[in-house]
Design an enzyme around this catalytic site. Structure first.
Site, mmCIF file in Angstrom:
data_model
loop_
_atom_site.group_PDB
_atom_site.id
_atom_site.type_symbol
_atom_site.label_atom_id
_atom_site.label_comp_id
_atom_site.label_asym_id
_atom_site.label_seq_id
_atom_site.Cartn_x
_atom_site.Cartn_y
_atom_site.Cartn_z
ATOM 1 N N LYS A 68 3.618 1.831 -2.103
ATOM 2 C CA LYS A 68 2.514 2.947 -2.342
ATOM 3 C C LYS A 68 1.847 3.395 -1.158
ATOM 4 O O LYS A 68 1.602 4.755 -0.730
ATOM 5 C CB LYS A 68 1.301 1.910 -2.880
ATOM 6 N N THR A 69 1.700 2.931 -0.024
ATOM 7 C CA THR A 69 1.463 3.410 1.304
ATOM 8 C C THR A 69 2.282 4.261 1.662
ATOM 9 O O THR A 69 1.902 5.604 2.208
ATOM 10 C CB THR A 69 1.023 2.085 2.416
ATOM 11 N N ASP A 113 -6.616 1.887 0.765
ATOM 12 C CA ASP A 113 -5.828 0.732 0.106
ATOM 13 C C ASP A 113 -6.837 -0.020 -0.283
ATOM 14 O O ASP A 113 -7.983 -0.243 0.024
ATOM 15 C CB ASP A 113 -4.895 0.216 1.170
ATOM 16 N N THR A 162 -3.497 -3.276 -6.419
ATOM 17 C CA THR A 162 -2.645 -3.984 -7.162
ATOM 18 C C THR A 162 -3.175 -4.253 -8.192
ATOM 19 O O THR A 162 -2.612 -5.239 -9.299
ATOM 20 C CB THR A 162 -2.215 -5.285 -6.173
ATOM 21 N N ARG A 221 9.958 -4.289 0.185
ATOM 22 C CA ARG A 221 9.490 -4.655 1.387
ATOM 23 C C ARG A 221 10.444 -5.990 1.570
ATOM 24 O O ARG A 221 10.707 -6.177 2.608
ATOM 25 C CB ARG A 221 8.156 -4.828 1.272
#
Length: 342
Positions: A68-69, A113, A162, A221
């Site tokens: 997302k980032t 975020d 999330t 990740r």
């Protein structure tokens, strides 16, 4: 005389940090997977460019580690805009948000975020900023206090979370584009591993890529983290190339199985089976039993266990599936089958 350096002597490479940071793709063409999402975003970005307007506000949701980032940074690069990053817990008071919004340039991308953790007072300031590109500011105190509106340049807010269900409806409704990110396919994770291995200059066999992708939980990740650990094993106990034996040895030593389940994932499933006869069991009770915060259980562990079919949520609580029994090599008792039926 052998002048070779001792085994544990650290060696620093000047460009190591730059290579690690470069694993994040900078443009949509380099972003692996999520093809439908990319196709839609490319249309929105092109349309905004042609109209010479800032991109509409974007809401990103999905499990942690899916990019997302990274995607927010990509959209800033595609728009050729300034990119400012913060997180909701860092915005303690309205003045913190005002300080950022009054200093951004026109067309900037502002990324928040964990946006579900914004405080109500900051949310209310954000409403006006998103719609009217203004912020309300109170001058003075008591009876002489008055409110003025300060104009700010048009900008694009990207909020990531999330927990999409925890975002207030008035805030969610102000986002023009809503994007849900899902776990990546096996093929997409393979592409990510190959790309990262090329950037880090890590020799890796195709069979090892496939094996590593299967243990990466469908999450970039995790895939990149495991790739770096396999590099360590290949360097120290292998021949410098990540092959099938290296991956099998590395995953075994890290206690990660071929489904990507780590020791704690299996402990959660085993606890439900042994202590609660397969469930149902409430989230709070389960979190206490495994010594984990309920937020971590719901946000990090459960999504993948549910997605892979090891766990289900019911109105009465969490229950393991037949697949979990089989994977842990535990035989389901007859009374447990009856509990599922009735």
């Amino acid at each position: 005389m052998d002048t070779k350096e001792p085994f544990l002597t650290p060696t620093y490479k000047a460009d190591e940090d730059r290579r690690e940071g470069s694993l994040r793709p900078q443009f949509l063409k380099d972003f692996q997977g999520q093809q439908e999402l990319k196709d839609n975003l490319s249309v929105f970005i092109k349309a905004a460019h042609e109209r010479e307007e800032s991109l509409d506000h974007i809401f990103l949701s999905g499990p942690p580690g899916l990019g997302k980032t990274t995607l927010a940074g990509i959209m800033a690069n595609e728009m050729g805009s300034e990119f400012k990053v913060t997180s909701a817990p860092a915005l303690d008071k309205p003045k913190d948000l005002a300080g950022i919004l009054t200093t951004i340039g026109e067309g900037s991308v502002f990324f928040i975020d964990e946006i579900h953790r914004l405080k109500p007072a900051i949310e209310e300031m954000l409403y006006i900023a998103m719609e009217d590109y203004e912020i309300d500011w109170i001058i003075g105190q008591g009876p002489s206090a008055r409110t003025i509106r300060i104009p700010i340049p048009p900008f694009t807010l990207i909020g990531a979370t999330t927990k999409a269900g925890s975002v207030a409806s008035p805030l969610y409704s102000r986002f023009g584009i809503s994007v849900r990110m899902d776990f990546y396919t096996h093929t997409d994770i393979e592409s990510i591993i190959k790309r990262s291995a090329g950037i880090l200059k890590i020799p890796i066999k195709d069979e090892a890529v496939s094996l590593l992708a299967g243990s990466s939980r469908g999450t970039p990740r995790v895939a990149n983290r495991l790739l770096r650990r396999m590099r360590d094993f290949a360097q120290v106990i292998g021949n410098g190339t990540i092959d099938t034996n290296t991956v099998k040895t590395g995953l075994d030593r890290l206690k990660i199985d071929n489904y990507g389940l780590e020791k704690h994932d299996r402990e959660i499933l085993r606890t439900i089976i042994t202590q609660y006869r397969g469930g149902p069991v409430g989230a709070e009770t389960l979190a206490i039993s495994v010594g984990e915060a309920i937020e971590s259980l719901e946000d990090f562990y459960e999504p993948y266990l549910i997605q892979r079919g090891f766990l289900t949520r019911t109105p009465r609580g969490r229950m393991v599936t037949d697949m979990a029994y089989k994977h842990l090599n535990i035989e389901r008792q007859k009374n447990e089958n009856q509990r599922v039926l009735f």
